[in-house]
Design a protein around this motif. Structure first.
Motif, PDB file in Angstrom:
ATOM      1  N   ARG A 336      23.176  16.043 -11.283  1.00 40.13           N
ATOM      2  CA  ARG A 336      22.327  15.143 -12.067  1.00 40.13           C
ATOM      3  C   ARG A 336      22.401  13.710 -11.594  1.00 40.13           C
ATOM      4  NH1 ARG A 336      22.673  15.578 -18.325  1.00 40.13           N
ATOM      5  NH2 ARG A 336      20.897  14.212 -17.983  1.00 40.13           N
ATOM      6  N   GLY A 337      23.215  13.460 -10.565  1.00 38.86           N
ATOM      7  CA  GLY A 337      23.293  12.107 -10.052  1.00 38.86           C
ATOM      8  C   GLY A 337      24.301  11.252 -10.802  1.00 38.86           C
ATOM      9  N   VAL A 338      24.357   9.997 -10.405  1.00 37.78           N
ATOM     10  CA  VAL A 338      25.329   9.065 -10.986  1.00 37.78           C
ATOM     11  C   VAL A 338      24.599   7.970 -11.755  1.00 37.78           C
ATOM     12  CG1 VAL A 338      27.042   9.515  -9.205  1.00 37.78           C
ATOM     13  CG2 VAL A 338      25.359   7.711  -8.845  1.00 37.78           C
ATOM     14  N   PRO A 339      25.230   7.397 -12.774  1.00 34.07           N
ATOM     15  CA  PRO A 339      24.603   6.299 -13.530  1.00 34.07           C
ATOM     16  C   PRO A 339      24.317   5.101 -12.635  1.00 34.07           C
ATOM     17  CG  PRO A 339      26.511   7.186 -14.693  1.00 34.07           C
ATOM     18  CD  PRO A 339      26.538   7.780 -13.331  1.00 34.07           C
ATOM     19  N   ASP A 346      18.992   4.962 -16.642  1.00 29.35           N
ATOM     20  CA  ASP A 346      19.677   6.249 -16.437  1.00 29.35           C
ATOM     21  C   ASP A 346      18.955   7.407 -17.097  1.00 29.35           C
ATOM     22  OD1 ASP A 346      21.610   4.979 -14.987  1.00 29.35           O
ATOM     23  OD2 ASP A 346      23.053   4.835 -16.625  1.00 29.35           O
ATOM     24  N   ARG A 347      18.176   7.124 -18.138  1.00 29.37           N
ATOM     25  CA  ARG A 347      17.457   8.192 -18.817  1.00 29.37           C
ATOM     26  C   ARG A 347      16.376   8.801 -17.927  1.00 29.37           C
ATOM     27  NH1 ARG A 347      17.170   4.329 -23.151  1.00 29.37           N
ATOM     28  NH2 ARG A 347      14.904   4.210 -22.834  1.00 29.37           N
ATOM     29  N   CYS A 348      15.960   8.043 -16.912  1.00 27.93           N
ATOM     30  CA  CYS A 348      14.848   8.495 -16.078  1.00 27.93           C
ATOM     31  C   CYS A 348      15.205   8.614 -14.599  1.00 27.93           C
ATOM     32  CB  CYS A 348      13.678   7.522 -16.197  1.00 27.93           C
ATOM     33  SG  CYS A 348      13.173   7.207 -17.898  1.00 27.93           S
ATOM     34  N   TYR A 349      16.210   7.900 -14.163  1.00 25.12           N
ATOM     35  CA  TYR A 349      16.505   7.883 -12.729  1.00 25.12           C
ATOM     36  C   TYR A 349      18.006   7.752 -12.518  1.00 25.12           C
ATOM     37  CZ  TYR A 349      16.844   6.241  -7.895  1.00 25.12           C
ATOM     38  OH  TYR A 349      17.187   6.103  -6.580  1.00 25.12           O
ATOM     39  N   ARG A 350      18.549   8.701 -11.763  1.00 23.13           N
ATOM     40  CA  ARG A 350      19.962   8.678 -11.375  1.00 23.13           C
ATOM     41  C   ARG A 350      20.043   9.157  -9.925  1.00 23.13           C
ATOM     42  NH1 ARG A 350      23.358   9.370 -16.184  1.00 23.13           N
ATOM     43  NH2 ARG A 350      24.880  10.500 -14.934  1.00 23.13           N
ATOM     44  N   PRO A 351      20.580   8.334  -9.022  1.00 19.14           N
ATOM     45  CA  PRO A 351      20.673   8.752  -7.610  1.00 19.14           C
ATOM     46  C   PRO A 351      21.564   9.987  -7.453  1.00 19.14           C
ATOM     47  CG  PRO A 351      21.053   6.391  -7.845  1.00 19.14           C
ATOM     48  CD  PRO A 351      21.083   6.962  -9.228  1.00 19.14           C
ATOM     49  N   VAL A 575      10.189  12.026 -10.152  1.00 23.18           N
ATOM     50  CA  VAL A 575      11.528  12.608 -10.177  1.00 23.18           C
ATOM     51  C   VAL A 575      11.293  14.096  -9.998  1.00 23.18           C
ATOM     52  CG1 VAL A 575      13.609  13.021 -11.522  1.00 23.18           C
ATOM     53  CG2 VAL A 575      12.448  10.815 -11.681  1.00 23.18           C
ATOM     54  N   ARG A 576      11.835  14.659  -8.955  1.00 20.72           N
ATOM     55  CA  ARG A 576      11.507  16.048  -8.607  1.00 20.72           C
ATOM     56  C   ARG A 576      11.719  16.957  -9.822  1.00 20.72           C
ATOM     57  NH1 ARG A 576      10.182  18.216  -4.014  1.00 20.72           N
ATOM     58  NH2 ARG A 576      10.816  16.405  -2.800  1.00 20.72           N
ATOM     59  N   ASN A 577      10.699  17.781 -10.093  1.00 17.13           N
ATOM     60  CA  ASN A 577      10.698  18.744 -11.200  1.00 17.13           C
ATOM     61  C   ASN A 577      10.613  18.081 -12.560  1.00 17.13           C
ATOM     62  OD1 ASN A 577      10.971  20.885  -9.374  1.00 17.13           O
ATOM     63  ND2 ASN A 577      13.189  20.648  -9.373  1.00 17.13           N
ATOM     64  N   LYS A 578      10.251  16.793 -12.594  1.00 19.20           N
ATOM     65  CA  LYS A 578      10.057  16.124 -13.878  1.00 19.20           C
ATOM     66  C   LYS A 578       8.748  15.348 -13.831  1.00 19.20           C
ATOM     67  CE  LYS A 578      14.953  15.568 -15.022  1.00 19.20           C
ATOM     68  NZ  LYS A 578      14.938  16.450 -16.179  1.00 19.20           N
ATOM     69  N   GLU A 579       8.208  15.012 -15.007  1.00 20.89           N
ATOM     70  CA  GLU A 579       6.975  14.254 -15.050  1.00 20.89           C
ATOM     71  C   GLU A 579       7.258  12.790 -14.728  1.00 20.89           C
ATOM     72  OE1 GLU A 579       5.156  14.742 -18.789  1.00 20.89           O
ATOM     73  OE2 GLU A 579       4.748  16.881 -18.520  1.00 20.89           O
ATOM     74  N   ALA A 580       6.238  12.115 -14.186  1.00 21.76           N
ATOM     75  CA  ALA A 580       6.382  10.696 -13.879  1.00 21.76           C
ATOM     76  C   ALA A 580       6.545   9.898 -15.170  1.00 21.76           C
ATOM     77  CB  ALA A 580       5.166  10.195 -13.111  1.00 21.76           C
ATOM     78  N   ILE A 581       7.392   8.907 -15.112  1.00 16.40           N
ATOM     79  CA  ILE A 581       7.699   8.100 -16.295  1.00 16.40           C
ATOM     80  C   ILE A 581       7.569   6.636 -15.914  1.00 16.40           C
ATOM     81  CG2 ILE A 581       9.465   7.499 -18.001  1.00 16.40           C
ATOM     82  CD1 ILE A 581      10.703  10.252 -17.416  1.00 16.40           C
ATOM     83  N   ILE A 582       6.979   5.837 -16.782  1.00 17.60           N
ATOM     84  CA  ILE A 582       6.939   4.399 -16.557  1.00 17.60           C
ATOM     85  C   ILE A 582       7.976   3.752 -17.472  1.00 17.60           C
ATOM     86  CG2 ILE A 582       5.563   2.301 -16.787  1.00 17.60           C
ATOM     87  CD1 ILE A 582       3.127   3.868 -16.083  1.00 17.60           C
ATOM     88  N   LEU A 583       8.901   3.039 -16.883  1.00 14.06           N
ATOM     89  CA  LEU A 583       9.976   2.397 -17.629  1.00 14.06           C
ATOM     90  C   LEU A 583       9.953   0.915 -17.328  1.00 14.06           C
ATOM     91  CD1 LEU A 583      12.543   2.785 -19.394  1.00 14.06           C
ATOM     92  CD2 LEU A 583      13.809   2.895 -17.249  1.00 14.06           C
ATOM     93  N   VAL A 584       9.877   0.098 -18.346  1.00 19.53           N
ATOM     94  CA  VAL A 584       9.818  -1.344 -18.167  1.00 19.53           C
ATOM     95  C   VAL A 584      11.212  -1.930 -18.342  1.00 19.53           C
ATOM     96  CG1 VAL A 584       8.827  -3.493 -18.995  1.00 19.53           C
ATOM     97  CG2 VAL A 584       7.458  -1.417 -18.994  1.00 19.53           C
ATOM     98  N   LEU A 585      11.677  -2.661 -17.358  1.00 17.38           N
ATOM     99  CA  LEU A 585      12.951  -3.359 -17.413  1.00 17.38           C
ATOM    100  C   LEU A 585      12.698  -4.808 -17.032  1.00 17.38           C
ATOM    101  CD1 LEU A 585      15.208  -0.716 -15.657  1.00 17.38           C
ATOM    102  CD2 LEU A 585      15.088  -1.189 -18.081  1.00 17.38           C
TER     103      LEU A 585
END
Length: 602
Positions: A336-339, A346-351, A575-585
Motif C-alpha cells: 500500500r506504499g508509505v505515508p 495519504d488517503r489518495c496517494y502513497r508511494p 492511482v492504478r485500480n482506483k478512480e481519479a481523485i482531485i485533492l486540494v492542498l
C-alpha cells in the motif's frame, strides 16, 4: 520410402521418373497436411525432397536392390547396355527398415533375439523397467559393430508403425548409439498414441519405457532426441491433433527445454504442458529409479502449461506471493506504499516501492518544490534514500533547497554549525545526479547510475527525473521514444524495488483536455492540464502507475487580470485500480509541514 512409392506410383518407377504429391515423413505436411514431398529415381537411388518452406527436408537413399541386405527387397532389374531404361521394382517390405534419413552410422546386421541375460538385467534392475514393458515394446538384442569399439552386444529399439518396423536404434550399456541405415523419421511408440486424449512425449526410448512403467501407455519418444524435432509421420499428426493435452516430458537441461518450446510452438501452446523434474533428476528414468513410478505419474499429471516467450501464467511463485501478502510477510511499503507526511494526501496517494509516478504541471506551478518536499518527508519519516536528477537546478541550488526544507528556515538564517550537521544528514539520504555543466545523459545512463546506487551498501529507495526532456533522445519518433523510455523505467523500478518520479511538461494550454475551472473566485480561463496533455504521448497516462498534476491556482484581481496565487492544488489523476481523485492542498513558499491537518501545508 519404397512402400510409399509402391502405394502412389505402382510397382515400377522408371529411372528419372519423379513421384510427387506425397506427405513428408519428416514434417507430415504441417498442420494443413500439405502433400509437398517428392521422390525421384536417379542413378540407382531415391532422391527425396520436401518442398514446404518450413521443412525443406532432403535425403538420398539406396533403391531396394542395393539395400536388400537391410530391407530384404528383390534386386533392381536393370537392362543391358543400350537396352530399355532401368526400372526400380518397388516391392513392399515385410521386415524392418532402419532408423532415420540422413547421416546414420552403419552397423552390420546380426540376428535379433529377445533381450535377455545381462542386457535384460540392465533394463530391469538398473533402469527399473518392468520386464512386461520391455516385452510389450519388442525390445530385442543383437551383436553390432560400433565405430572405434568393435563388435558389441546391443539393445535394439524397434520403431513400429502400422505393425511393421520402420526404424531401429541400437545402444549399449556403455551408452554407445548407432542407427540402422535407411530408416524413416518416426516417433518411438507412435502406434500407442492412436485415439488418446492425453499424450506424453519424451526425449529418448528409455524415458518412453519409464513413463509406461508408471502406468501411462499413450507415450512416445522423439526419433532423434531433442535435436530431431517431433516427426508427424505414420499417423502421429492425426494422434497429436486429436489429443486435448500433450505432456512434453523432455530432459531438464537447456536442450530439452528448448525442444519442448519448439514442439509447443509446432503443436499448439494451448494444449502443451511441461514436466518439472525434482532436484537431482533430469528425465523420466531418473525419477523412476530415484522416486518410483507413483511419483513419476504424479509429476506428469501435474505438468504445468507451456506459454510463449513473454507470456506468464499464474504459477507457484505468484500464489506464494499472494500467501505472503495475506499472512503479512510482505513489507507494507511494497503493498500500500508509505505515508507521504501529509495525512490528507495519504488517503489518495502513497508511494509504493517498485512503481512509477508521472508528475506534470505548467512551469512555475511548484512541481519540483512539491517533489523535493515529498522525498524530504520520506527521508525523515522512513529513512528513504533518493537519487535526484533535477536538471533545472544546479548542484549548489539543490543543496540549498534541501537544507532549507530540512531545517525549516531560509538559508540566510542557517548557522555554520547547523549547515555542517545538516550536510552530513543530506549526504546519507540524497545523492545528486546532475552537474554544473548541464550534461544530457541518456535514460540508459541514468538507470545505470540508479542501479549502481541500488546495489550499493547504502541502497536506493527513490529516483527523481525532473524533467525528462533533458535526457538525450534517440533517433526514434517522440512517441516511440517515450514508450520505450517508460518501459525501461518501469522495469528498473520493479527489479530494484525503487519508486521513480518522472516530471514532464504539458503542451500549450490551447490543446489541453483538462477541466476548465469556473467555480467561484477562479477565472474561467484557469484550466488544469491532465496526464493526456503531457507533450509527446498518451503513454504518460497509460504506462504510469500513478499520475499527479501540480497546479497553481490563478484568480482574477481588481483589474480583471489573471494572477497566480500561493495556493497549489495536487490533483491525483491516476492511482492504478482506483478512480481519479482531485485533492486540494494549500502550499506556502517552503512547502513545509505543520502539526495541523485542516488547512495543512506541505
Amino acid at each position: 520410402m519404397d512402400q510409399m512409392l509402391y502405394k502412389y506410383g505402382g510397382d515400377q518407377v522408371l529411372e528419372g521418373q519423379q513421384v510427387t504429391g506425397l506427405l513428408c515423413p519428416e514434417c507430415g505436411g504441417g498442420q494443413s497436411r500439405e502433400s509437398a514431398f517428392s521422390v525421384k529415381v536417379q542413378e540407382g537411388r531415391f532422391l527425396c525432397n520436401c518442398h514446404r518452406a518450413k521443412c525443406r527436408f532432403h535425403s538420398s537413399l539406396p533403391i531396394p536392390g542395393e539395400a536388400r541386405a537391410v530391407s530384404g527387397h528383390q534386386p533392381v532389374a536393370s537392362s543391358s547396355a543400350g537396352g530399355s531404361p532401368k526400372r526400380a521394382h518397388l516391392v513392399p517390405s515385410a521386415g524392418h527398415r532402419g532408423a532415420r534419413f540422413g547421416s546414420t552410422q552403419s552397423a552390420p546386421m546380426g540376428k535379433r533375439e529377445p533381450v535377455s541375460g545381462q542386457l535384460l538385467e540392465y533394463l530391469v534392475k538398473e533402469r527399473c523397467i518392468p520386464e512386461e514393458v520391455v516385452r510389450r515394446n519388442h525390445v530385442s538384442q543383437m551383436k553390432a559393430r560400433f565405430p572405434d569399439h568393435g563388435e558389441e552386444e546391443a539393445i535394439v529399439f524397434a520403431y513400429h508403425a502400422d505393425d511393421r518396423v520402420v526404424a531401429e536404434k541400437l545402444r549399449t550399456i556403455a551408452k554407445r548409439f548407432i542407427s540402422t541405415p535407411g530408416g524413416e523419421a518416426c516417433l518411438y511408440g507412435v502406434d500407442d498414441l492412436v485415439g488418446a486424449d492425453v499424450i506424453v512425449l519424451t526425449e529418448g526410448e528409455m524415458d518412453k519405457l519409464s513413463v509406461e512403467a508408471a502406468g501411462i501407455q499413450a507415450v512416445a519418444s522423439l526419433h532423434s532426441g531433442c535435436g530431431g524435432g517431433c516427426s508427424l509421420a505414420f499417423g502421429a499428426a492425426e494422434s497429436l491433433g486429436h489429443a486435448r493435452r500433450i505432456v512434453l516430458a523432455t530432459d531438464g537441461d537447456e536442450g530439452g527445454q528448448m525442444a519442448a518450446m519448439q514442439m509447443a510452438k509446432q503443436l499448439g501452446y494451448f494444449k502443451c504442458f511441461a514436466v518439472k523434474w525434482p532436484e537431482g533428476c533430469k528425465d523420466a528414468n531418473d525419477v523412476l529409479r530415484t522416486h518410483g513410478p507413483v511419483e513419476l505419474k504424479r509429476l506428469i499429471d501435474n505438468a504445468i502449461p507451456i506459454t510463449p516467450f513473454g507470456v506468464q501464467l499464474f504459477n507457484d511463485e505468484v500464489f506464494q506471493t499472494v500467501q505472503r501478502r495475506i499472512s503479512g510477510d510482505i513489507p507494507y511499503e511494497f503493498i500500500r506504499g508509505v505515508p507521504t507526511g501529509w495525512a490528507r494526501l495519504d488517503r489518495c496517494y502513497r508511494p509504493v516501492k517498485g512503481e512509477m509516478t508521472s508528475v506534470t504541471g505548467i512551469p512555475g506551478s511548484g512541481k519540483s518544490e512539491w517533489l523535493l518536499s515529498l522525498v524530504m518527508n520520506l527521508a525523515e519519516d522512513r529513512g528513504w534514500r533518493t537519487l535526484l536528477y533535477t536538471f533545472e537546478a544546479t548542484d549548489r541550488n539543490l543543496s540549498v533547497q534541501l537544507m532549507e526544507k530540512k531545517l525549516r528556515k531560509p538559508y540566510s538564517e542557517i548557522s555554520q554549525e547547523e549547515a555542517d550537521t545538516c550536510q552530513t544528514w543530506l549526504w546519507e539520504h540524497f545523492c545528486i545526479g546532475t552537474s554544473e555543466e548541464y550534461e544530457s545523459p541518456t535514460i540508459d545512463a541514468v538507470l545505470e547510475m540508479a542501479t549502481a546506487e541500488a546495489d550499493s551498501a547504502e541502497g536506493l529507495d527513490g529516483l527523481i527525473i525532473d524533467p525528462y526532456n533533458y535526457l538525450t533522445r534517440s533517433q526514434e519518433v517522440e512517441t516511440d521514444f517515450i514508450s520505450h523510455m517508460l518501459s525501461k523505467i518501469k522495469q528498473f523500478a520493479h527489479e530494484k524495488k525503487v519508486h521513480v518520479w518522472v516530471v514532464a511538461h504539458p503542451t500549450k494550454s490551447s490543446g489541453w483536455a483538462g477541466n476548465q475551472r469556473s467555480n467561484g473566485k477562479d477565472a474561467p480561463e484557469d484550466v488544469v492540464p491532465s496526464l493526456y496533455d503531457i507533450s509527446g504521448s498518451a503513454h504518460w497516462y497509460n504506462k504510469t502507475d500513478m499520475g499527479i498534476v501540480v497546479h497553481r491556482v490563478k484568480m482574477m484581481n481588481e483589474k480583471g487580470e489573471q494572477v497566480p496565487t500561493k495556493n497549489v492544488e495536487v490533483h491525483i489523476q491516476k492511482v492504478r485500480n482506483k478512480e481519479a481523485i482531485i485533492l486540494v492542498l494549500w502550499a506556502t513558499g517552503l512547502l513545509m509541514r505543520t502539526s495541523t491537518d485542516v488547512g495543512q501545508v506541505f
